[in-house]
Design a protein around this motif. Structure first.
Motif, PDB file in Angstrom:
ATOM      1  N   LYS A 137       0.823  -1.192   0.010  1.00  0.00           N
ATOM      2  CA  LYS A 137       0.134   0.038   0.064  1.00  0.00           C
ATOM      3  C   LYS A 137       1.035   1.383   0.052  1.00  0.00           C
ATOM      4  CE  LYS A 137      -3.774   2.321   2.487  1.00  0.00           C
ATOM      5  NZ  LYS A 137      -4.708   2.332   3.459  1.00  0.00           N
ATOM      6  N   ASN A 138       1.975   1.290   0.906  1.00  0.00           N
ATOM      7  CA  ASN A 138       2.824   2.627   0.806  1.00  0.00           C
ATOM      8  C   ASN A 138       3.547   2.666  -0.417  1.00  0.00           C
ATOM      9  OD1 ASN A 138       2.148   3.151   3.471  1.00  0.00           O
ATOM     10  ND2 ASN A 138       4.197   2.047   4.349  1.00  0.00           N
ATOM     11  N   ALA A 139       3.740   1.384  -1.098  1.00  0.00           N
ATOM     12  CA  ALA A 139       4.482   1.264  -2.596  1.00  0.00           C
ATOM     13  C   ALA A 139       3.607   2.340  -3.582  1.00  0.00           C
ATOM     14  CB  ALA A 139       4.989   0.314  -3.153  1.00  0.00           C
ATOM     15  N   LYS A 140       2.369   1.997  -3.521  1.00  0.00           N
ATOM     16  CA  LYS A 140       1.416   2.571  -4.306  1.00  0.00           C
ATOM     17  C   LYS A 140       1.271   4.136  -4.205  1.00  0.00           C
ATOM     18  CE  LYS A 140      -2.588   0.233  -4.617  1.00  0.00           C
ATOM     19  NZ  LYS A 140      -3.453  -0.824  -4.362  1.00  0.00           N
ATOM     20  N   SER A 141       1.095   4.469  -2.697  1.00  0.00           N
ATOM     21  CA  SER A 141       1.194   5.817  -2.537  1.00  0.00           C
ATOM     22  C   SER A 141       2.426   6.575  -2.916  1.00  0.00           C
ATOM     23  CB  SER A 141       0.525   6.281  -0.934  1.00  0.00           C
ATOM     24  OG  SER A 141       1.537   5.912  -0.143  1.00  0.00           O
ATOM     25  N   SER A 176      -2.436   1.061  -9.303  1.00  0.00           N
ATOM     26  CA  SER A 176      -2.586  -0.528  -8.957  1.00  0.00           C
ATOM     27  C   SER A 176      -1.226  -1.249  -9.201  1.00  0.00           C
ATOM     28  CB  SER A 176      -3.685  -1.038  -9.937  1.00  0.00           C
ATOM     29  OG  SER A 176      -3.323  -1.075 -11.257  1.00  0.00           O
ATOM     30  N   VAL A 177      -1.142  -2.407  -8.415  1.00  0.00           N
ATOM     31  CA  VAL A 177      -0.182  -3.263  -8.594  1.00  0.00           C
ATOM     32  C   VAL A 177      -0.266  -3.970 -10.021  1.00  0.00           C
ATOM     33  CG1 VAL A 177       1.097  -5.275  -7.553  1.00  0.00           C
ATOM     34  CG2 VAL A 177       0.169  -3.431  -6.074  1.00  0.00           C
ATOM     35  N   SER A 178       0.695  -4.136 -10.529  1.00  0.00           N
ATOM     36  CA  SER A 178       0.856  -4.746 -11.982  1.00  0.00           C
ATOM     37  C   SER A 178       0.782  -6.276 -11.879  1.00  0.00           C
ATOM     38  CB  SER A 178       1.933  -4.171 -12.719  1.00  0.00           C
ATOM     39  OG  SER A 178       1.898  -4.628 -14.226  1.00  0.00           O
ATOM     40  N   GLY A 179       0.475  -7.123 -13.085  1.00  0.00           N
ATOM     41  CA  GLY A 179       0.503  -8.312 -13.121  1.00  0.00           C
ATOM     42  C   GLY A 179      -0.225  -9.006 -12.006  1.00  0.00           C
ATOM     43  N   ASP A 180       0.251  -9.959 -11.612  1.00  0.00           N
ATOM     44  CA  ASP A 180      -0.441 -10.927 -10.572  1.00  0.00           C
ATOM     45  C   ASP A 180      -0.410 -10.186  -9.145  1.00  0.00           C
ATOM     46  OD1 ASP A 180       2.338 -11.514  -9.860  1.00  0.00           O
ATOM     47  OD2 ASP A 180       1.931 -13.758 -10.112  1.00  0.00           O
ATOM     48  N   GLY A 181       0.206  -9.214  -8.892  1.00  0.00           N
ATOM     49  CA  GLY A 181       0.276  -8.573  -7.594  1.00  0.00           C
ATOM     50  C   GLY A 181       1.328  -9.001  -6.552  1.00  0.00           C
ATOM     51  N   TYR A 203      12.771  -7.531   1.522  1.00  0.00           N
ATOM     52  CA  TYR A 203      13.949  -7.597   2.631  1.00  0.00           C
ATOM     53  C   TYR A 203      13.323  -7.385   4.035  1.00  0.00           C
ATOM     54  CZ  TYR A 203      16.166  -6.590  -1.819  1.00  0.00           C
ATOM     55  OH  TYR A 203      16.709  -6.613  -3.217  1.00  0.00           O
ATOM     56  N   LYS A 204      14.218  -7.992   4.976  1.00  0.00           N
ATOM     57  CA  LYS A 204      13.823  -7.598   6.421  1.00  0.00           C
ATOM     58  C   LYS A 204      14.801  -6.427   6.635  1.00  0.00           C
ATOM     59  CE  LYS A 204      11.716  -9.004  10.316  1.00  0.00           C
ATOM     60  NZ  LYS A 204      10.374  -8.426  10.504  1.00  0.00           N
ATOM     61  N   VAL A 205      14.030  -5.337   7.256  1.00  0.00           N
ATOM     62  CA  VAL A 205      14.772  -4.383   7.823  1.00  0.00           C
ATOM     63  C   VAL A 205      14.408  -3.852   9.173  1.00  0.00           C
ATOM     64  CG1 VAL A 205      15.533  -1.867   7.203  1.00  0.00           C
ATOM     65  CG2 VAL A 205      15.037  -3.538   5.387  1.00  0.00           C
ATOM     66  N   GLY A 206      15.046  -4.441  10.130  1.00  0.00           N
ATOM     67  CA  GLY A 206      14.501  -4.171  11.339  1.00  0.00           C
ATOM     68  C   GLY A 206      13.501  -5.070  11.618  1.00  0.00           C
ATOM     69  N   LYS A 207      12.548  -4.369  12.161  1.00  0.00           N
ATOM     70  CA  LYS A 207      11.120  -4.908  12.398  1.00  0.00           C
ATOM     71  C   LYS A 207      10.221  -4.831  11.187  1.00  0.00           C
ATOM     72  CE  LYS A 207      11.107  -4.553  17.509  1.00  0.00           C
ATOM     73  NZ  LYS A 207      10.601  -4.126  18.676  1.00  0.00           N
ATOM     74  N   ARG A 208      10.763  -3.969  10.343  1.00  0.00           N
ATOM     75  CA  ARG A 208      10.050  -3.611   9.070  1.00  0.00           C
ATOM     76  C   ARG A 208      10.241  -4.488   7.815  1.00  0.00           C
ATOM     77  NH1 ARG A 208      10.182   2.400   7.718  1.00  0.00           N
ATOM     78  NH2 ARG A 208      12.173   2.087   7.593  1.00  0.00           N
ATOM     79  N   VAL A 209       9.529  -4.533   6.812  1.00  0.00           N
ATOM     80  CA  VAL A 209       9.959  -5.238   5.488  1.00  0.00           C
ATOM     81  C   VAL A 209      10.063  -4.053   4.508  1.00  0.00           C
ATOM     82  CG1 VAL A 209       8.957  -7.277   6.136  1.00  0.00           C
ATOM     83  CG2 VAL A 209       7.590  -5.798   4.945  1.00  0.00           C
ATOM     84  N   LYS A 210      11.030  -4.451   3.500  1.00  0.00           N
ATOM     85  CA  LYS A 210      11.137  -3.466   2.382  1.00  0.00           C
ATOM     86  C   LYS A 210      10.724  -4.475   1.119  1.00  0.00           C
ATOM     87  CE  LYS A 210      14.542  -1.104  -0.151  1.00  0.00           C
ATOM     88  NZ  LYS A 210      16.125  -0.678  -0.319  1.00  0.00           N
ATOM     89  N   VAL A 211       9.762  -3.840   0.344  1.00  0.00           N
ATOM     90  CA  VAL A 211       9.381  -4.907  -0.676  1.00  0.00           C
ATOM     91  C   VAL A 211       9.720  -3.815  -2.043  1.00  0.00           C
ATOM     92  CG1 VAL A 211       7.556  -6.139   0.375  1.00  0.00           C
ATOM     93  CG2 VAL A 211       6.936  -3.853  -0.755  1.00  0.00           C
ATOM     94  N   ALA A 212       9.737  -4.687  -3.187  1.00  0.00           N
ATOM     95  CA  ALA A 212       9.757  -4.071  -4.513  1.00  0.00           C
ATOM     96  C   ALA A 212       8.448  -4.788  -5.339  1.00  0.00           C
ATOM     97  CB  ALA A 212      10.850  -4.567  -5.062  1.00  0.00           C
ATOM     98  N   VAL A 213       7.799  -3.821  -5.781  1.00  0.00           N
ATOM     99  CA  VAL A 213       6.518  -4.280  -6.777  1.00  0.00           C
ATOM    100  C   VAL A 213       6.468  -3.169  -7.766  1.00  0.00           C
ATOM    101  CG1 VAL A 213       5.166  -5.110  -4.505  1.00  0.00           C
ATOM    102  CG2 VAL A 213       4.930  -2.556  -5.250  1.00  0.00           C
ATOM    103  N   ILE A 214       5.881  -3.986  -8.943  1.00  0.00           N
ATOM    104  CA  ILE A 214       5.763  -3.116 -10.115  1.00  0.00           C
ATOM    105  C   ILE A 214       4.257  -2.420  -9.912  1.00  0.00           C
ATOM    106  CG2 ILE A 214       5.573  -2.996 -12.534  1.00  0.00           C
ATOM    107  CD1 ILE A 214       8.242  -3.781 -11.653  1.00  0.00           C
ATOM    108  N   VAL A 215       4.182  -1.284 -10.027  1.00  0.00           N
ATOM    109  CA  VAL A 215       2.766  -0.357 -10.083  1.00  0.00           C
ATOM    110  C   VAL A 215       2.527  -0.008 -11.430  1.00  0.00           C
ATOM    111  CG1 VAL A 215       2.785  -0.437  -7.567  1.00  0.00           C
ATOM    112  CG2 VAL A 215       3.531   1.603  -8.990  1.00  0.00           C
ATOM    113  N   SER A 216       1.146   0.181 -11.729  1.00  0.00           N
ATOM    114  CA  SER A 216       0.868   0.843 -12.829  1.00  0.00           C
ATOM    115  C   SER A 216       0.052   2.227 -12.439  1.00  0.00           C
ATOM    116  CB  SER A 216      -0.184   0.076 -13.643  1.00  0.00           C
ATOM    117  OG  SER A 216      -0.601   0.844 -14.712  1.00  0.00           O
TER     118      SER A 216
END
Length: 161
Positions: free
Chosen positions: A63-67, A115-120, A126-139
């Motif tokens: 959700k953060n990646a989309k915003s 929107s998240v592209s493809g199959d989402g 990556y695990k970064v401390g207590k958070r996660v870092k993700v890479a997604v393709i968005v349209s």
């Protein structure tokens, strides 16, 4: 007494940590705690971006990646894309139109333009401390997003001074 102070300090730092790990908020519209890379131009006024973003879990990070993709187009620009310069260059609008931006991002209105592209699925994680870092393709529907900002009086229509 020392135990009470220790418990208080622990609770204080827990509260601070939880607020840092929360969803992006209006106070960080200009934050650069994300990465956006142009992938390619999509169909009819859309562009695809690879966005690296953080969250307390995968769903929040997506959700953060989309915003963040929308924020990058608004306030930062994305090299290689149709928006190498930001759509919004007058940052004083963040104060004068604060209610607009708060409503747009905090009530998830931005989601109708991205929107998240493809199959989402998450491309990288990556695990970064207590958070996660993700890479997604968005349209991002950049043309519709621009028209929305023009109709709201945030930016001028193309071709007008």
């Amino acid at each position: 007494m020392k135990t009470i102070k220790t418990i208080f300090v622990f609770c204080f730092f827990t509260l601070i940590t939880n607020s840092i790990n929360a969803q992006n908020t209006s106070s960080d519209y200009l934050s650069t705690n994300y990465e956006v890379q142009f992938v390619r131009t999509g169909l009819q006024g859309t562009e695809l971006f690879k966005v690296y973003s953080y969250g307390k879990n995968d769903d929040q990070a997506i959700k953060n990646a989309k915003s963040d993709a929308v924020k990058a187009i608004f306030f930062k620009g994305i090299p290689g894309s149709g928006y190498t310069s930001p759509m919004i260059t007058d940052f004083s609008l963040l104060e004068s139109k604060k209610e607009f931006f708060n409503t747009f991002f905090e009530t998830d209105q931005f989601q109708q333009y991205v929107s998240v592209s493809g199959d989402g699925t998450v491309e990288e994680k990556y695990k970064v401390g207590k958070r996660v870092k993700v890479a997604v393709i968005v349209s991002v529907q950049k043309d519709n997003l621009r028209k929305f900002l023009e109709s709201a009086g945030i930016i001028r229509k193309l071709g007008l001074d």
